[in-house]
Design an enzyme around this catalytic site. Structure first.
Site, PDB file in Angstrom:
ATOM      1  N   GLU A 415      64.301  59.591  52.363  1.00  0.00           N
ATOM      2  CA  GLU A 415      63.095  60.062  51.680  1.00  0.00           C
ATOM      3  C   GLU A 415      61.954  60.379  52.646  1.00  0.00           C
ATOM      4  O   GLU A 415      60.862  59.846  52.532  1.00  0.00           O
ATOM      5  CB  GLU A 415      62.597  59.007  50.677  1.00  0.00           C
ATOM      6  CG  GLU A 415      63.624  58.617  49.636  1.00  0.00           C
ATOM      7  CD  GLU A 415      63.822  59.654  48.555  1.00  0.00           C
ATOM      8  OE1 GLU A 415      63.480  60.839  48.786  1.00  0.00           O
ATOM      9  OE2 GLU A 415      64.328  59.297  47.484  1.00  0.00           O
ATOM     10  N   GLU A 491      72.683  57.481  46.625  1.00  0.00           N
ATOM     11  CA  GLU A 491      72.231  56.492  45.637  1.00  0.00           C
ATOM     12  C   GLU A 491      72.634  57.013  44.267  1.00  0.00           C
ATOM     13  O   GLU A 491      72.540  58.209  44.002  1.00  0.00           O
ATOM     14  CB  GLU A 491      70.701  56.318  45.682  1.00  0.00           C
ATOM     15  CG  GLU A 491      70.191  55.746  46.993  1.00  0.00           C
ATOM     16  CD  GLU A 491      68.664  55.687  47.115  1.00  0.00           C
ATOM     17  OE1 GLU A 491      67.974  55.678  46.078  1.00  0.00           O
ATOM     18  OE2 GLU A 491      68.188  55.658  48.255  1.00  0.00           O
TER      19      GLU A 491
HETATM   20  C1  IPT Z   1      64.929  56.281  45.692  1.00  0.00           C
HETATM   21  C2  IPT Z   1      64.712  55.606  47.024  1.00  0.00           C
HETATM   22  O1  IPT Z   1      65.457  56.199  48.031  1.00  0.00           O
HETATM   23  C3  IPT Z   1      65.018  54.162  47.016  1.00  0.00           C
HETATM   24  O2  IPT Z   1      64.463  53.576  48.158  1.00  0.00           O
HETATM   25  C4  IPT Z   1      64.511  53.528  45.771  1.00  0.00           C
HETATM   26  O3  IPT Z   1      63.136  53.674  45.719  1.00  0.00           O
HETATM   27  C5  IPT Z   1      65.122  54.197  44.599  1.00  0.00           C
HETATM   28  O4  IPT Z   1      64.803  55.540  44.566  1.00  0.00           O
HETATM   29  C6  IPT Z   1      64.645  53.659  43.292  1.00  0.00           C
HETATM   30  O5  IPT Z   1      64.663  52.278  43.195  1.00  0.00           O
HETATM   31  S1  IPT Z   1      63.687  57.530  45.479  1.00  0.00           S
HETATM   32  C7  IPT Z   1      63.608  57.966  43.793  1.00  0.00           C
HETATM   33  C8  IPT Z   1      62.213  58.312  43.428  1.00  0.00           C
HETATM   34  C9  IPT Z   1      64.520  59.095  43.502  1.00  0.00           C
END
Ligand code: IPT
Length: 955
Positions: A415, A491
């Site tokens: 990010e 993720e």
């Molecule tokens: C994404 C991040 O990479 C991770 O660190 C964490 O924040 C997760 O989301 C949510 O818990 S960013 C998200 C706004 C797509």
């Protein structure tokens, strides 16, 4: 007025440099060089700003406290933790930070042996957040950079062997580093990993490198060192000078499924380093990422380093607990979100077998907030002043970690948006290590990386990528390049609160499309900090619990483990979905599929059990033939005994022998299906009907002496984080706008005769003309009371329902239940495969799942019958026709919803029982897609049958 500037040795750190006087990066090693671990008690002083005089360089002045190293000072009573997801908790003007900058001064003395005069002395910090200035015996030694990277200093000239030496460290909470370390986690400061003093004698090994390739059975080993040295691996008969390229025929390869390590040494005569060599090759061929020539499927999780008492200061036992828990739950891969972990964790991944994506300590999320395209000006990712520090971080991670066989990819960070520094970091990583592919989720064009990676895509989007039908990039050359890359979800499936749902459907896509090589569930563990309230009651704190000026609430509690490492229902579901062996019902018998990527199933025993109405009728062991990775076999099952009731076949794959990560008998996979329908229920007993008392509105007040809070239609659930949709489609606002949490009943009609009572109720919310007509037909007989509930929507409902069922109150004396249905754990429609049909029992307390933020939980589904007990025995049985869902708790949904922490919930005068025809799914909308269409519950006409059988006679 006189103006007296304060002279201070300690300045803010607001430069784009990479620390000063640091030694070059080198590989992490376990060696026999003399070393002194400086962990333990240090003298400590906390200040709210760095103007405090640096008066501690010769030792702690009077009045200082103590702190344990490694630790975070916020978790030792100084300052306080802050949780923000993306936002910087300070004004954005890189590289500057606020004047009020919490500062921790550390000092300790150390006796250094006289013999240490024969070499160079190195002081190493494994992790300091976010910036440290270091003095040895009053001499300024250098400064650190990179909170999660090692910083080494040559302190030979300052150290006095044979004497007591003073090490003094000033740590600043905020620094230029903070701008590039904006990960979604608690801001926690201090010396949080070990500090080591090491003697480097002439001839000590500075850096070393292990290249252990694998090519169709042959191992290719090359160990290099920056001094003359010998490589010895007795098991392979290797005793050769470092630098030589050695071919080893018939070596056993390393994979996550078979983490074969060959132990040996690299010795320079002065120093001996332990080698743990794993032979393996990672490559991308034909658009697929392969390990040792075979496609692998990443069944992964994102792991932050977290402990509820120690934050990111983890001890080895905790790291090992993580690794063992991952292996026990069929996880084969970890992304080290979002920074290089403690180096010992990587040793454990080598040893136990986990594929690792090692991620650089780099995130600038606060420049974007909700706007990926625009964002704020000055993002370090695209600012050349940050290039050197960023390339340095990448360099140091790769050099520190590249000898680990478990690491199969490097990630440039998380990010950070896009920009020129990404390209520079990628170039550096490739220069240092051409053997591993690169990944960076925010490079959506995949221009700088080898693997296309995204986060939180919907199932449909993943499916399109799997088919190669994703929308094209505007640059045709890049589009062609990206289409040829494997795809990984960096993720997905946000495990916040109750959830995630839809895991099985993702897995099905990964298994069907070769290009979709799995992903990494967000995230491994809830970051709830163990805290006590004024009354001494313990709870896990989240954002806002420390009075932060900005915070992001319980978004920090989004893990598969609760903060104390208890597996959540989501982790149990993930384990089932990730199972490496699958049982499928076949026309005759069972199809057994080996879903592993490399190994057979020889380590497993498969047992089968046949149950009738929940009671075991037969069992046995299923002999497995050799089934290679990716293969399957059709097996016959023994002829079942004669059956009359509802029958289920359950298969279990268990470990045949003890392993490093679980004992013999550990359950790896399950399969279950119904082999016989339930027999028609026997005719009811004649005689006087059981006694039921209704009021003038037709509400059931009492059944055979048990007083009830009368059952009524209930459509509400205490919203789960996924209903609230923090970063996904929210359904809760619709529910709330429709007033599903504030329904009123009006009796429309009541008819009765000797055995039947028919009550028609119109249920609706204030200010709304939408309603649900619920028609209750009650019939009494000699053993029970039957309910036939019919639902008829009135008006044009467009909003789905949280649940459809009834709620009633029972006396608080009810203390436990037994049921025949899915269990023992909770289930929801899109997260139920891990729980098997059977007979279970639990106390009311045990039915609750203590999500860090209280919300709907504890549902049991596919229940055939449920019996409630008080201390004197069974009170009542509820039977479904055929099934129902239930929750039973000592508080209402409204109280559950109002609670901020589990300790806010206290037992009342009733046990509240919800009996549902259906409930809305879980989905993953707290960050990601909502509930899949098949798990949405639209308002529609429905009919629901339940039977209540009292176990006691009314007086
Ligand atoms: C994404 C991040 O990479 C991770 O660190 C964490 O924040 C997760 O989301 C949510 O818990 S960013 C998200 C706004 C797509």
């Amino acid at each position: 007025m006189t103006y007296t500037p304060v002279r201070s040795a300690a300045r803010q750190h607001t430069e784009y440099e990479t620390g000063s006087n640091r030694l070059p990066a080198r590989a992490w090693a376990r060696s026999d060089t003399p070393r002194i671990l400086l962990s333990g008690e240090w003298s400590f002083r906390y200040s709210t700003a760095p103007e405090t005089p640096a008066d501690f360089l010769d030792g702690a002045p009077e009045g200082w406290g103590r702190i344990d190293v490694p630790s975070h000072w916020q978790l030792r009573g100084h300052g306080r933790p802050i949780y923000t997801n993306q936002r910087y908790p300070f004004p954005i003007e890189p590289p500057h930070v606020p004047d009020d900058n919490p500062t921790g001064d550390y000092v300790r003395s150390i006796d250094v042996p006289a013999a240490w005069s024969h070499g160079r002395v190195v002081l190493r910090f494994e992790g300091v957040d976010s910036f440290a200035r270091v003095w040895v015996n009053g001499h300024e030694t250098g400064t650190t950079s990179g909170s999660r990277l090692q910083n080494e200093f040559d302190v030979t000239d300052a150290i006095r062997p044979g004497h007591t030496n003073i090490i003094a460290v000033r740590v600043l909470q905020w620094s230029a580093n903070s701008y590039i370390e904006d990960q979604d986690m608690w801001w926690l400061s201090g010396i949080f990993r070990d500090v080591v003093l090491e003697l480097r004698r002439p001839g000590s090994i500075g850096d070393h490198r292990v290249l252990a390739d694998y090519d169709a059975g042959t191992g290719i080993l090359q160990v290099t060192a920056d001094v003359p040295a010998r490589v010895r691996i007795p098991e392979l008969g290797i005793d050769a000078p470092a630098g030589e390229r050695i071919l080893i025929p018939e070596v056993e390869p390393w994979t996550a499924e078979s983490p074969r390590l060959y132990h040996g040494t690299l010795s320079s005569g002065t120093e001996t380093i332990d080698l743990a060599v794993g032979f393996r090759r990672v490559e991308i061929a034909g658009g697929v990422l392969k390990v040792n020539g075979r496609r692998v499927l990443f069944r992964g999780v994102n792991r932050h380093e977290f402990d509820p008492d120690h934050g990111r200061a983890l001890d080895e036992a905790t790291m090992l607990a993580d690794v063992r828990l991952m292996k026990q739950h069929n996880i084969n891969a970890v992304r080290t979100s979002h920074y290089p972990p403690h180096p010992r964790f990587l040793d454990l991944c080598d040893e136990y077998g986990l594929y690792v994506i090692d991620e650089c300590d780099f995130e600038t999320h606060g420049f974007f907030l909700d706007d990926w395209d625009g964002g704020l000006a000055g993002n370090p990712t695209d600012d050349e002043r940050w290039q050197e520090p960023l390339v340095d971080r990448m360099h140091r991670m790769v050099v520190r970690d590249r000898n680990h066989p478990s690491i199969v990819m490097w990630s440039l960070g998380n990010e950070c948006g896009s920009g020129s520094n990404i390209a520079a970091m990628a170039t550096e990583a490739r220069r240092l290590d051409p053997t591993r592919p690169l990944l960076y989720e925010r490079d959506w064009t995949a221009q700088h990386v080898d693997v296309y990676s995204r986060m939180y895509l919907t199932h449909a989007e993943v499916e399109a990528i799997g088919r190669g039908e994703e929308p094209p990039l505007t640059d045709p050359a890049l589009d062609v390049r990206r289409r040829a890359q494997p795809f990984i979800l960096a993720e997905y499936a946000h495990a916040m609160g109750n959830g995630p749902g839809g895991l099985a459907e993702y897995q099905e896509l990964f298994e069907r499309h070769p290009r979709c090589q799995g992903g990494f569930v967000w995230e491994w563990i809830d970051h709830g900090l163990r805290t006590t309230d004024a009354g001494g009651r313990e709870f896990f704190a989240y954002g806002g619990d420390f009075g932060e000026e900005l915070h992001d609430g319980n978004f920090v509690a989004d893990g598969l483990l609760f903060p104390d490492r208890t597996p959540s229902p989501g982790l149990l579901e993930l384990k089932k979905v990730f199972e490496p062996i699958r049982f499928e019902r076949a026309d005759i018998g069972v199809r057994v599929r080996n879903l592993r990527d490399h190994t057979g199933l020889d380590d497993l025993t498969v047992t089968w059990t046949l149950t009738e109405d929940g009671e075991e009728r037969a069992h046995g062991v299923l002999g497995l033939p050799q089934i290679p990775a990716g293969g399957e076999a059709l097996l016959q099952l023994p002829e079942p005994p004669p059956l009359t009731g509802e029958a289920w076949l359950t298969l279990r794959a268990i470990l045949a022998q003890d392993t490093a990560w679980a004992g013999r008998g550990h359950e790896v996979a399950t399969g279950q299906w119904q082999v016989r329908e339930a027999a028609p229920r026997p005719r009811r007993r004649d005689g006087a009907p059981v006694r039921a008392r209704f009021d003038e509105r037709g509400r059931l007040l009492e059944l055979a002496g048990t007083p009830l809070v009368p059952p009524r239609l209930d459509l509400w659930r205490a919203p789960i984080d996924n209903d609230l949709g923090w970063w996904g489609p929210a359904v809760e606002p619709q529910w709330r706008a429709h007033g599903l949490d504030r329904l009123h009943d009006r009796l429309e009609d009541l008819e009765s005769d000797d055995t039947e009572l028919r009550v028609t109720v119109r249920t609706a919310a204030a200010a709304s003309d939408l309603a649900i007509r619920n028609i209750w037909t009650w019939t009494l007989d000699g053993t029970g009371l039957d309910l036939h509930l019919r639902i008829e929507p009135i008006g044009d409902w467009t909003c789905p329902l949280p649940r459809l069922g009834i709620r009633l109150g029972l006396p608080a004396a009810v203390e436990r239940v037994s049921w025949y249905g899915r269990g023992p754990g909770e289930t929801y429609p899109d997260s139920s495969s891990s729980q098997l049909i059977g007979r279970y029992q639990a106390s009311i307390e045990d039915l609750q799942t203590p999500y860090v933020m209280p919300q709907e939980n504890g549902n049991r589904s596919d229940v055939r019958h449920l019996t409630l007990y008080d201390a004197a025995g069974a009170v009542m049985t509820v039977r479904g026709a055929p099934t129902f869902d239930f929750t039973a708790r000592r508080w209402t949904s409204e109280q559950l919803e109002a609670a901020r922490h589990p300790i806010d919930l206290s037992p009342g005068e009733h046990v509240w029982l919800n009996l549902d025809l259906e409930q809305y799914g879980l989905g993953s909308a707290s960050c990601g897609p909502g509930v899949l269409p098949q798990y949405v519950r639209p308002v529609r006409s429905a009919s629901f049958r339940l039977r209540f059988e009292p176990h006691r006679e009314a007086e």
